[in-house]
Design a protein around this motif. Structure first.
Motif, PDB file in Angstrom:
ATOM      1  N   PRO A   1       6.140  -8.182   3.625  1.00 44.10           N
ATOM      2  CA  PRO A   1       5.467  -8.755   4.343  1.00 44.10           C
ATOM      3  C   PRO A   1       5.147  -8.216   4.906  1.00 44.10           C
ATOM      4  O   PRO A   1       5.922  -7.367   5.935  1.00 44.10           O
ATOM      5  CB  PRO A   1       6.651  -9.842   4.424  1.00 44.10           C
ATOM      6  CG  PRO A   1       7.232 -10.691   3.174  1.00 44.10           C
ATOM      7  CD  PRO A   1       7.198  -8.907   3.173  1.00 44.10           C
ATOM      8  N   GLY A   2       3.445  -8.571   5.698  1.00 45.34           N
ATOM      9  CA  GLY A   2       3.419  -7.432   7.185  1.00 45.34           C
ATOM     10  C   GLY A   2       2.580  -6.443   6.709  1.00 45.34           C
ATOM     11  O   GLY A   2       2.343  -5.546   7.536  1.00 45.34           O
ATOM     12  N   GLU A   3       2.861  -5.921   5.761  1.00 41.28           N
ATOM     13  CA  GLU A   3       2.173  -4.894   5.424  1.00 41.28           C
ATOM     14  C   GLU A   3       1.235  -4.076   4.539  1.00 41.28           C
ATOM     15  O   GLU A   3       0.637  -5.238   4.002  1.00 41.28           O
ATOM     16  CB  GLU A   3       3.389  -3.217   4.282  1.00 41.28           C
ATOM     17  CG  GLU A   3       4.842  -3.447   4.855  1.00 41.28           C
ATOM     18  CD  GLU A   3       5.905  -2.736   4.216  1.00 41.28           C
ATOM     19  OE1 GLU A   3       6.846  -2.268   4.470  1.00 41.28           O
ATOM     20  OE2 GLU A   3       5.792  -3.058   2.729  1.00 41.28           O
ATOM     21  N   HIS A   4       0.467  -3.109   4.963  1.00 41.38           N
ATOM     22  CA  HIS A   4      -0.792  -2.757   3.394  1.00 41.38           C
ATOM     23  C   HIS A   4      -0.466  -1.240   2.924  1.00 41.38           C
ATOM     24  O   HIS A   4       0.240  -1.091   3.222  1.00 41.38           O
ATOM     25  CB  HIS A   4      -2.414  -2.675   5.054  1.00 41.38           C
ATOM     26  CG  HIS A   4      -3.224  -2.022   4.613  1.00 41.38           C
ATOM     27  ND1 HIS A   4      -3.013  -0.805   4.059  1.00 41.38           N
ATOM     28  CD2 HIS A   4      -4.021  -2.610   4.317  1.00 41.38           C
ATOM     29  CE1 HIS A   4      -4.341  -0.875   3.325  1.00 41.38           C
ATOM     30  NE2 HIS A   4      -5.034  -2.096   3.589  1.00 41.38           N
ATOM     31  N   VAL A   5      -1.284  -2.223   1.787  1.00 41.64           N
ATOM     32  CA  VAL A   5      -0.881  -1.278   0.686  1.00 41.64           C
ATOM     33  C   VAL A   5      -1.838  -0.250  -0.088  1.00 41.64           C
ATOM     34  O   VAL A   5      -3.043  -1.320   0.189  1.00 41.64           O
ATOM     35  CB  VAL A   5       0.212  -2.101  -0.522  1.00 41.64           C
ATOM     36  CG1 VAL A   5       0.451  -0.904  -1.810  1.00 41.64           C
ATOM     37  CG2 VAL A   5       1.695  -2.420  -0.110  1.00 41.64           C
ATOM     38  N   GLU A   6      -1.778   0.581  -0.287  1.00 44.85           N
ATOM     39  CA  GLU A   6      -2.814   1.317  -0.726  1.00 44.85           C
ATOM     40  C   GLU A   6      -2.144   2.800  -2.260  1.00 44.85           C
ATOM     41  O   GLU A   6      -1.935   3.021  -1.441  1.00 44.85           O
ATOM     42  CB  GLU A   6      -3.803   1.962   0.179  1.00 44.85           C
ATOM     43  CG  GLU A   6      -5.350   2.654  -0.067  1.00 44.85           C
ATOM     44  CD  GLU A   6      -5.863   3.548   1.092  1.00 44.85           C
ATOM     45  OE1 GLU A   6      -6.663   4.146   0.610  1.00 44.85           O
ATOM     46  OE2 GLU A   6      -5.012   3.087   2.349  1.00 44.85           O
ATOM     47  N   VAL A   7      -3.413   2.765  -2.596  1.00 48.40           N
ATOM     48  CA  VAL A   7      -2.626   4.399  -3.735  1.00 48.40           C
ATOM     49  C   VAL A   7      -4.198   4.628  -3.417  1.00 48.40           C
ATOM     50  O   VAL A   7      -5.544   4.069  -3.484  1.00 48.40           O
ATOM     51  CB  VAL A   7      -2.157   3.521  -4.923  1.00 48.40           C
ATOM     52  CG1 VAL A   7      -2.530   4.718  -5.834  1.00 48.40           C
ATOM     53  CG2 VAL A   7      -0.845   2.996  -5.069  1.00 48.40           C
ATOM     54  N   LYS A   8      -3.935   5.805  -2.450  1.00 47.40           N
ATOM     55  CA  LYS A   8      -5.285   6.664  -3.240  1.00 47.40           C
ATOM     56  C   LYS A   8      -4.779   8.205  -3.808  1.00 47.40           C
ATOM     57  O   LYS A   8      -3.467   8.672  -3.697  1.00 47.40           O
ATOM     58  CB  LYS A   8      -5.657   7.098  -1.674  1.00 47.40           C
ATOM     59  CG  LYS A   8      -8.080   7.974  -1.786  1.00 47.40           C
ATOM     60  CD  LYS A   8      -8.151   7.690  -0.275  1.00 47.40           C
ATOM     61  CE  LYS A   8      -9.644   8.609  -0.508  1.00 47.40           C
ATOM     62  NZ  LYS A   8      -9.931   8.564   0.031  1.00 47.40           N
ATOM     63  N   ASP A   9      -5.597   8.446  -5.250  1.00 48.23           N
ATOM     64  CA  ASP A   9      -5.742  10.170  -5.558  1.00 48.23           C
ATOM     65  C   ASP A   9      -3.892  10.073  -5.641  1.00 48.23           C
ATOM     66  O   ASP A   9      -3.161  11.081  -6.094  1.00 48.23           O
ATOM     67  CB  ASP A   9      -5.632  11.066  -4.754  1.00 48.23           C
ATOM     68  CG  ASP A   9      -7.125  11.269  -3.636  1.00 48.23           C
ATOM     69  OD1 ASP A   9      -8.119  11.070  -5.152  1.00 48.23           O
ATOM     70  OD2 ASP A   9      -7.899  11.657  -3.066  1.00 48.23           O
ATOM     71  N   ASN A  10      -3.661   8.849  -6.776  1.00 43.95           N
ATOM     72  CA  ASN A  10      -2.210   8.795  -7.086  1.00 43.95           C
ATOM     73  C   ASN A  10      -0.982   9.025  -5.987  1.00 43.95           C
ATOM     74  O   ASN A  10      -0.165   8.924  -6.630  1.00 43.95           O
ATOM     75  CB  ASN A  10      -1.517   9.942  -8.819  1.00 43.95           C
ATOM     76  CG  ASN A  10      -0.548   9.387  -9.489  1.00 43.95           C
ATOM     77  OD1 ASN A  10      -1.150   8.002  -9.190  1.00 43.95           O
ATOM     78  ND2 ASN A  10       0.042  10.336  -9.879  1.00 43.95           N
ATOM     79  N   VAL A  11      -1.414   8.450  -4.567  1.00 38.73           N
ATOM     80  CA  VAL A  11      -0.286   8.534  -3.664  1.00 38.73           C
ATOM     81  C   VAL A  11      -0.040   7.114  -2.939  1.00 38.73           C
ATOM     82  O   VAL A  11      -1.585   6.342  -2.812  1.00 38.73           O
ATOM     83  CB  VAL A  11      -0.652   9.778  -2.735  1.00 38.73           C
ATOM     84  CG1 VAL A  11       0.617   9.811  -1.709  1.00 38.73           C
ATOM     85  CG2 VAL A  11      -1.082  11.320  -3.274  1.00 38.73           C
TER      86      VAL A  11
END
Length: 190
Positions: free
Chosen positions: A90-100
């Motif tokens: 909760p409260g976090e932003h999640v992203e995956v870019k270039d397998n990271v």
């Protein structure tokens, strides 16, 4: 009534009471503390295999919130439970870019995604790029009392990328023990 018949009857009643108590305790433990579950499908490869049998700790999240990388069981529908890994809190932003994996813009290592370079493997560790905003719900950050979950087999997993973030009240519990097959028996940590 002869003494021997009375003793035999008392012995049967004692056995019946013991069995009823044992069944009652087993029912309480299964309902509120621990439950068995069988992995169905390849979505958690290489960590969990199809047919693996696990014990789910249903009590632990009454004491504390899920932590990043816990492997949890949750109600995906009224008839189906899924096993996935908690990635976002909760409260976090999640992203995956270039397998990271990025949490709140900072890179986070995923040590459970082991690559067997050059070897044929029945799972895909590559994660297609996504941001939290692109997932169902279009959130800027994970709402309170929700988590984002992903399967370890990123190419073959129905997870938060498809079904959105998971309400914590849908989480059954944390996997605590892989007990079958015996050659893979282990305590489930992170």
């Amino acid at each position: 009534m002869p003494k021997r018949k009375k003793e035999s009857k008392n012995e049967w009643l004692d056995w019946l009471k013991a069995l009823l108590i044992a069944f009652g305790i087993a029912f309480i433990v299964r309902m509120f503390f621990f439950a068995p579950i069988v992995v169905d499908g390849p979505s958690m490869l290489p960590t969990l295999h199809n047919g693996d049998q696990l014990i789910v700790n249903k009590f632990t999240y009454h004491l504390h919130e899920p932590e990043r990388f816990d492997v949890v069981v949750f109600h995906a529908s009224s008839k189906k439970d899924f096993i996935k890994r908690v990635i976002g809190l909760p409260g976090e932003h999640v992203e995956v870019k270039d397998n990271v994996l990025y949490i709140n813009g900072e890179e986070v290592k995923e040590p459970f995604l082991k690559s067997n370079e050059g070897k044929s493997q029945p799972f895909q560790i590559h994660t297609e790029d996504f941001t939290l905003e692109n997932l169902p719900g279009g959130y800027q950050e994970i709402p309170a009392d929700h988590v984002l979950v992903l399967g370890d087999n990123r190419g073959n997993s129905t997870d938060s990328r498809v079904i959105g973030v998971i309400p914590m009240d849908q989480i059954v519990g944390k996997t605590s023990l892989l007990y079958w097959p015996l050659d893979r028996m282990q305590m489930m940590g992170k």
